[in-house]
Design an enzyme around this catalytic site. Structure first.
Site, PDB file in Angstrom:
ATOM      1  N   ILE A  12       0.837  -1.104  -0.039  1.00 15.81           N
ATOM      2  CA  ILE A  12       0.001  -0.025   0.047  1.00 15.81           C
ATOM      3  C   ILE A  12       0.940   1.255   0.049  1.00 15.81           C
ATOM      4  CG2 ILE A  12      -0.251   0.273   2.464  1.00 15.81           C
ATOM      5  CD1 ILE A  12      -3.387   0.696   1.925  1.00 15.81           C
ATOM      6  N   GLY A  33       3.705  -4.572  11.123  1.00 20.63           N
ATOM      7  CA  GLY A  33       2.621  -4.718   9.928  1.00 20.63           C
ATOM      8  C   GLY A  33       2.502  -3.628   8.996  1.00 20.63           C
ATOM      9  N   VAL A  34       1.411  -3.270   8.357  1.00 18.81           N
ATOM     10  CA  VAL A  34       1.204  -2.085   7.419  1.00 18.81           C
ATOM     11  C   VAL A  34       1.632  -0.711   8.249  1.00 18.81           C
ATOM     12  CG1 VAL A  34      -0.981  -1.763   7.785  1.00 18.81           C
ATOM     13  CG2 VAL A  34      -0.378  -1.313   5.658  1.00 18.81           C
ATOM     14  N   ASP A  35       1.534  -0.551   9.356  1.00 17.34           N
ATOM     15  CA  ASP A  35       1.494   0.417  10.200  1.00 17.34           C
ATOM     16  C   ASP A  35       3.342   0.719  10.142  1.00 17.34           C
ATOM     17  OD1 ASP A  35       1.341   2.719  11.993  1.00 17.34           O
ATOM     18  OD2 ASP A  35       0.842   1.456  13.718  1.00 17.34           O
ATOM     19  N   SER A 118      -7.257  -5.043  10.718  1.00 15.42           N
ATOM     20  CA  SER A 118      -7.527  -6.119  11.592  1.00 15.42           C
ATOM     21  C   SER A 118      -7.104  -7.449  11.271  1.00 15.42           C
ATOM     22  CB  SER A 118      -8.975  -6.159  12.189  1.00 15.42           C
ATOM     23  OG  SER A 118      -9.040  -5.064  12.988  1.00 15.42           O
ATOM     24  N   GLY A 120      -4.539  -9.021  10.225  1.00 19.38           N
ATOM     25  CA  GLY A 120      -3.024  -9.483  10.665  1.00 19.38           C
ATOM     26  C   GLY A 120      -2.704  -9.721  12.171  1.00 19.38           C
ATOM     27  N   VAL A 121      -2.135  -8.786  12.750  1.00 24.05           N
ATOM     28  CA  VAL A 121      -1.801  -9.141  14.342  1.00 24.05           C
ATOM     29  C   VAL A 121      -3.292  -9.086  14.931  1.00 24.05           C
ATOM     30  CG1 VAL A 121      -0.597  -8.079  16.323  1.00 24.05           C
ATOM     31  CG2 VAL A 121       0.312  -8.203  14.034  1.00 24.05           C
TER      32      VAL A 121
HETATM   33  N1  AR6 Z   1       0.711  -3.006   2.201  1.00 26.27           N
HETATM   34  C1  AR6 Z   1      -0.558  -3.624   2.369  1.00 26.27           C
HETATM   35  N2  AR6 Z   1      -0.879  -4.545   3.209  1.00 26.27           N
HETATM   36  C2  AR6 Z   1      -0.079  -4.861   4.271  1.00 26.27           C
HETATM   37  C3  AR6 Z   1       1.363  -4.380   4.226  1.00 26.27           C
HETATM   38  C4  AR6 Z   1       1.571  -3.619   3.323  1.00 26.27           C
HETATM   39  N3  AR6 Z   1       2.767  -2.915   3.155  1.00 26.27           N
HETATM   40  N4  AR6 Z   1       1.836  -4.827   5.322  1.00 26.27           N
HETATM   41  C5  AR6 Z   1       1.061  -5.621   6.088  1.00 26.27           C
HETATM   42  N5  AR6 Z   1      -0.009  -5.692   5.226  1.00 26.27           N
HETATM   43  P1  AR6 Z   1      -1.601  -5.664  10.500  1.00 26.27           P
HETATM   44  P2  AR6 Z   1      -3.897  -5.050  12.200  1.00 26.27           P
HETATM   45  C6  AR6 Z   1      -1.479  -6.774   5.475  1.00 26.27           C
HETATM   46  O1  AR6 Z   1      -1.293  -6.696  11.295  1.00 26.27           O
HETATM   47  O2  AR6 Z   1      -4.433  -6.647  11.996  1.00 26.27           O
HETATM   48  C7  AR6 Z   1       0.317  -2.912  13.876  1.00 26.27           C
HETATM   49  O3  AR6 Z   1       1.493  -3.651  14.744  1.00 26.27           O
HETATM   50  C8  AR6 Z   1      -1.408  -7.633   6.386  1.00 26.27           C
HETATM   51  O4  AR6 Z   1      -0.720  -8.815   5.481  1.00 26.27           O
HETATM   52  O5  AR6 Z   1      -0.701  -4.747   9.695  1.00 26.27           O
HETATM   53  O6  AR6 Z   1      -5.012  -4.450  12.103  1.00 26.27           O
HETATM   54  C9  AR6 Z   1      -0.395  -1.622  14.426  1.00 26.27           C
HETATM   55  O7  AR6 Z   1       0.416  -0.915  15.193  1.00 26.27           O
HETATM   56  C10 AR6 Z   1      -2.554  -7.854   6.747  1.00 26.27           C
HETATM   57  O8  AR6 Z   1      -3.567  -8.321   5.792  1.00 26.27           O
HETATM   58  O9  AR6 Z   1      -2.846  -4.750  10.937  1.00 26.27           O
HETATM   59  C11 AR6 Z   1      -1.471  -2.273  15.553  1.00 26.27           C
HETATM   60  O10 AR6 Z   1      -0.932  -2.836  16.832  1.00 26.27           O
HETATM   61  C12 AR6 Z   1      -3.328  -6.522   6.878  1.00 26.27           C
HETATM   62  O11 AR6 Z   1      -2.352  -5.650   6.138  1.00 26.27           O
HETATM   63  C13 AR6 Z   1      -1.663  -3.976  14.759  1.00 26.27           C
HETATM   64  O12 AR6 Z   1      -0.660  -4.103  14.048  1.00 26.27           O
HETATM   65  C14 AR6 Z   1      -3.270  -5.882   8.356  1.00 26.27           C
HETATM   66  O13 AR6 Z   1      -2.443  -6.500   9.123  1.00 26.27           O
HETATM   67  C15 AR6 Z   1      -2.950  -3.824  14.093  1.00 26.27           C
HETATM   68  O14 AR6 Z   1      -3.207  -5.057  13.463  1.00 26.27           O
END
Ligand code: AR6
Length: 170
Positions: A12, A33-35, A118, A120-121
């Site tokens: 993204i 993750g994405v953050d 939501s 991922g983690v």
């Molecule tokens: N581009 C698109 N999607 C992505 C990317 C990217 N660069 N990286 C990961 N994803 P998550 P959550 C996907 O864990 O479950 C963080 O530590 C990933 O494969 O990022 O909402 C925050 O600070 C998954 O499908 O977010 C919070 O503490 C999706 O993005 C916590 O994680 C979401 O995964 C939030 O957890």
């Protein structure tokens, strides 16, 4: 309606849209993750602006600049942690999408990309999360002609396929 929705397998942080959505946590100060990817790509000015926002409640959203990202803005939203589904997780996730669209509407943002909030983690079941994302997006597009494109940015094939299935449903 589906004409204004795209599903793409991509990072993204590479998208040159008006706004990308970040799946953040309540502190808004970054994470994994994405953050983590968004903060790394945007540079430290992003965390500096986030630090002025006073955090964000689950289901709500706040907007910042995009700094070194190709996207002009970032909307940070906080999805629910899935704990079995009886703590309002579905409604909280729907609220994330509604809050993001409300900000996009207020700011006149026309192109918006979402990660799978939501999924991922935070362990939200993918099928249900994607169904919520598609339902809320369709409702917004029906009500709001100003939005030109909503992109679901998928990191994994499972999520990509889940969006394709959900979009086939009427
Ligand atoms: N581009 C698109 N999607 C992505 C990317 C990217 N660069 N990286 C990961 N994803 P998550 P959550 C996907 O864990 O479950 C963080 O530590 C990933 O494969 O990022 O909402 C925050 O600070 C998954 O499908 O977010 C919070 O503490 C999706 O993005 C916590 O994680 C979401 O995964 C939030 O957890």
């Amino acid at each position: 309606m589906t004409g204004r929705i795209s599903v793409v397998k991509t990072d993204i942080t590479t998208l040159a849209v008006d706004v990308i959505v970040n799946a953040a946590n309540n502190s808004l100060l970054g994470g994994g993750g994405v953050d983590g990817a968004i903060h790394r790509a945007a540079g430290r000015e992003l965390v500096e602006e986030c630090a002025t926002l006073g955090g964000c409640e689950t289901g709500q959203a706040k907007i910042t600049g995009g700094y070194r990202l190709p996207a002009r803005h970032v909307i940070h939203t906080v999805g629910p942690v899935w704990t079995g589904g009886d703590r309002g997780e579905r409604e909280l996730l729907a609220n994330c999408y509604r809050s993001c669209f409300q900000i996009a509407r207020q700011r006149g943002l026309k192109t918006i990309a979402f990660p799978a909030i939501s999924c991922g983690v935070y362990r939200f079941p993918v099928e249900q999360a994607v169904e919520t994302a598609v339902r809320e997006t369709r409702a917004e597009l029906e009500a709001n002609d100003a939005i030109e494109e909503v992109i679901f940015a998928c990191f994994g094939d499972d999520i990509y396929q889940a969006y394709l299935r959900a979009l086939k449903e009427p």
